[in-house]
Structure formats: C-alpha cells, structure tokens
Motif scaffolding. Structure first.
Motif, PDB file in Angstrom:
ATOM      1  N   CYS A 108       0.837  -1.214   0.000  1.00 15.49           N
ATOM      2  CA  CYS A 108       0.000   0.000   0.000  1.00 15.49           C
ATOM      3  C   CYS A 108       0.869   1.260   0.000  1.00 15.49           C
ATOM      4  O   CYS A 108       0.370   2.354  -0.221  1.00 15.49           O
ATOM      5  CB  CYS A 108      -0.928   0.008   1.209  1.00 15.49           C
ATOM      6  N   ARG A 109       2.141   1.101   0.287  1.00 14.69           N
ATOM      7  CA  ARG A 109       3.122   2.195   0.305  1.00 14.69           C
ATOM      8  C   ARG A 109       2.775   3.317   1.288  1.00 14.69           C
ATOM      9  O   ARG A 109       2.809   4.500   0.945  1.00 14.69           O
ATOM     10  CB  ARG A 109       3.332   2.773  -1.086  1.00 14.69           C
ATOM     11  N   PRO A 110       2.486   2.951   2.536  1.00 15.97           N
ATOM     12  CA  PRO A 110       2.272   4.006   3.527  1.00 15.97           C
ATOM     13  C   PRO A 110       3.597   4.663   3.895  1.00 15.97           C
ATOM     14  O   PRO A 110       4.666   4.126   3.586  1.00 15.97           O
ATOM     15  CB  PRO A 110       1.700   3.249   4.730  1.00 15.97           C
ATOM     16  N   TYR A 111       3.517   5.774   4.569  1.00 16.74           N
ATOM     17  CA  TYR A 111       4.716   6.381   5.147  1.00 16.74           C
ATOM     18  C   TYR A 111       5.263   5.437   6.221  1.00 16.74           C
ATOM     19  O   TYR A 111       6.470   5.251   6.351  1.00 16.74           O
ATOM     20  CB  TYR A 111       4.357   7.746   5.746  1.00 16.74           C
ATOM     21  N   ALA A 112       4.324   4.842   7.008  1.00 15.85           N
ATOM     22  CA  ALA A 112       4.736   3.948   8.097  1.00 15.85           C
ATOM     23  C   ALA A 112       3.680   2.887   8.355  1.00 15.85           C
ATOM     24  O   ALA A 112       2.484   3.123   8.180  1.00 15.85           O
ATOM     25  CB  ALA A 112       4.991   4.743   9.379  1.00 15.85           C
ATOM     26  N   ILE A 113       4.145   1.738   8.799  1.00 15.04           N
ATOM     27  CA  ILE A 113       3.296   0.658   9.304  1.00 15.04           C
ATOM     28  C   ILE A 113       3.195   0.863  10.810  1.00 15.04           C
ATOM     29  O   ILE A 113       4.199   1.137  11.476  1.00 15.04           O
ATOM     30  CB  ILE A 113       3.935  -0.717   8.999  1.00 15.04           C
ATOM     31  N   ASP A 114       1.982   0.728  11.362  1.00 15.49           N
ATOM     32  CA  ASP A 114       1.758   0.930  12.797  1.00 15.49           C
ATOM     33  C   ASP A 114       1.200  -0.362  13.382  1.00 15.49           C
ATOM     34  O   ASP A 114       0.097  -0.784  13.042  1.00 15.49           O
ATOM     35  CB  ASP A 114       0.778   2.087  12.997  1.00 15.49           C
ATOM     36  N   LEU A 115       1.971  -0.986  14.258  1.00 16.43           N
ATOM     37  CA  LEU A 115       1.592  -2.267  14.860  1.00 16.43           C
ATOM     38  C   LEU A 115       1.315  -2.124  16.343  1.00 16.43           C
ATOM     39  O   LEU A 115       1.969  -1.337  17.023  1.00 16.43           O
ATOM     40  CB  LEU A 115       2.742  -3.266  14.726  1.00 16.43           C
ATOM     41  N   SER A 116       0.392  -2.927  16.832  1.00 13.96           N
ATOM     42  CA  SER A 116       0.214  -3.044  18.272  1.00 13.96           C
ATOM     43  C   SER A 116       0.002  -4.517  18.598  1.00 13.96           C
ATOM     44  O   SER A 116       0.949  -5.222  18.903  1.00 13.96           O
ATOM     45  CB  SER A 116      -0.942  -2.178  18.776  1.00 13.96           C
ATOM     46  N   SER A 117      -1.232  -5.011  18.468  1.00 10.98           N
ATOM     47  CA  SER A 117      -1.496  -6.411  18.814  1.00 10.98           C
ATOM     48  C   SER A 117      -0.727  -7.383  17.930  1.00 10.98           C
ATOM     49  O   SER A 117      -0.401  -8.486  18.369  1.00 10.98           O
ATOM     50  CB  SER A 117      -2.997  -6.704  18.767  1.00 10.98           C
ATOM     51  N   GLY A 118      -0.407  -6.998  16.700  1.00 12.18           N
ATOM     52  CA  GLY A 118       0.368  -7.871  15.817  1.00 12.18           C
ATOM     53  C   GLY A 118       1.755  -8.175  16.346  1.00 12.18           C
ATOM     54  O   GLY A 118       2.365  -9.175  15.971  1.00 12.18           O
ATOM     55  N   ALA A 119       2.261  -7.310  17.223  1.00 14.76           N
ATOM     56  CA  ALA A 119       3.595  -7.496  17.799  1.00 14.76           C
ATOM     57  C   ALA A 119       3.508  -8.055  19.219  1.00 14.76           C
ATOM     58  O   ALA A 119       4.403  -7.860  20.035  1.00 14.76           O
ATOM     59  CB  ALA A 119       4.359  -6.179  17.799  1.00 14.76           C
ATOM     60  N   GLU A 120       2.398  -8.756  19.519  1.00 12.83           N
ATOM     61  CA  GLU A 120       2.186  -9.291  20.864  1.00 12.83           C
ATOM     62  C   GLU A 120       1.963 -10.801  20.838  1.00 12.83           C
ATOM     63  O   GLU A 120       1.523 -11.361  19.834  1.00 12.83           O
ATOM     64  CB  GLU A 120       0.958  -8.639  21.512  1.00 12.83           C
ATOM     65  N   THR A 121       2.228 -11.413  21.973  1.00 13.46           N
ATOM     66  CA  THR A 121       1.857 -12.791  22.255  1.00 13.46           C
ATOM     67  C   THR A 121       1.208 -12.790  23.624  1.00 13.46           C
ATOM     68  O   THR A 121       1.765 -12.225  24.581  1.00 13.46           O
ATOM     69  CB  THR A 121       3.098 -13.718  22.244  1.00 13.46           C
ATOM     70  N   ASN A 122       0.027 -13.353  23.709  1.00 17.93           N
ATOM     71  CA  ASN A 122      -0.721 -13.395  24.970  1.00 17.93           C
ATOM     72  C   ASN A 122      -0.885 -12.014  25.601  1.00 17.93           C
ATOM     73  O   ASN A 122      -0.777 -11.851  26.817  1.00 17.93           O
ATOM     74  CB  ASN A 122      -0.078 -14.363  25.959  1.00 17.93           C
TER      75      ASN A 122
END
Length: 188
Positions: free
Chosen positions: A155-169
C-alpha cells in the motif's frame, strides 16, 4: 523507505526489545486501554529508550495541557490523536501531530500525518484497496500480521503501525518486534 511504529509499549522489557529491534517510532498509550501508561510510567520507560527511536503519545480526547506536559518533559515527541480534536486544538500543539481517521472520513486536517485505521485499537484490518491517493504522509494501522504484512507494505504508507500484531498473549513479543521491523526494512 517505509517506517515502522510499534505501539502500546508499557514495560521495561518492551523498551529493551524496542532498543534491539530499532523501530522508527514507539507509542505510549495514554487513553483507556489495557496498554495504558501513566505520565510517571511513560517517563521511566522513555528514559530507557534509545534516542534514535521517536516516542509518540497516543490520546483519545485528552486535555491539551496533558499532552503539552508530556511533550515539555521530553516524554513524547509526537502526539497521535484519536478523539474529536478540533483543527484549532491541533494547530495549538507545538509538536507534529498524527491524526487518526477512519477510511471513509475526511482527510482534511492541519496535522502533519494521518493514521488510517478501522477503529480505535480494533486490531482489525479494513479494505486497504479503498485507501486511494493520500496528500499527506500516512500510517497504516489495524490488524497487521505476518500473514498480511507484505500486502500492507504494498500500500506504500509512510509507516506501518503495529500493536497487537507485535504481541503474544497480550504483551509485546521481542521476536515479533524484531520480525516486523526487519520485514519493513527489507521491503523494496
């Protein structure tokens, strides 16, 4: 080069993992959330963060004086706004602002950046094909996972913003933070 923000850091271990992964931005959540931190917690966490990583304060309907206090104390360098802040309120903030909008909302704002999300912290992606042309640099958030990170990057954003995707439990996962940061950095 597309940038990466990992949001919702709240523990000393999260700072250690961020310092190792080296995302461009990290987010401290000051809104109601299981990831919420207080001013004092964020201040302690910020002290552990490498200077090369930009801390962002995430707010929903916060008082401008609360945002300013965090900025003047050096805890945050950007404000990410998810509430109904007026353009006048945005213009009064001395730091760069990321304004969160839903995909179908107006993108007219004085904020420096936009953040496209399906809803405040929903953790669900929206139909990214509906994004269209963007006048401002924008962050893509919501439901980004190992299964769709390549499509998100396309999609060519300026930035990717992660929260739950970078979590375990429900807590930040060092290995996932490193994985996503590398995926973004390696994308051509």
């Amino acid at each position: 080069m597309i940038k990466i923000k990992i949001c919702g850091l709240s523990r000393p271990e999260d700072m250690e993992a961020a310092n190792e992964a080296m995302p461009d931005y990290i987010g401290f959540v000051f809104a109601e959330s299981r990831r919420r931190v207080t001013f004092a917690q964020a201040e302690r966490l910020r002290a552990r963060l490498r200077r090369e990583i930009t801390p962002v304060g995430v707010f929903v309907g916060a008082k401008p004086e609360d945002i300013l206090a965090l900025y003047h104390a050096g805890v945050i360098e950007l404000a990410q706004l998810h509430g109904g802040e007026s353009e006048e309120e945005i213009a009064r903030l001395p730091m760069p602002v990321i304004k969160a909008v839903l995909p179908h909302e107006s993108r007219e704002t004085g904020a420096r950046f936009l953040l496209l999300d399906s809803g405040a912290g929903s953790g669900r992606p929206f139909d990214w094909s509906r994004i269209g042309h963007m006048e401002k640099p924008w962050f893509l958030a919501g439901g980004i996972s190992p299964a769709n990170i390549h499509k998100a990057l396309e999609c060519r954003p300026y930035a990717i913003d992660l929260s739950s995707g970078a979590e375990t439990n429900g807590v930040k996962d060092r290995d996932k933070m490193i994985y996503f940061t590398r995926k973004v950095r390696d994308f051509i």
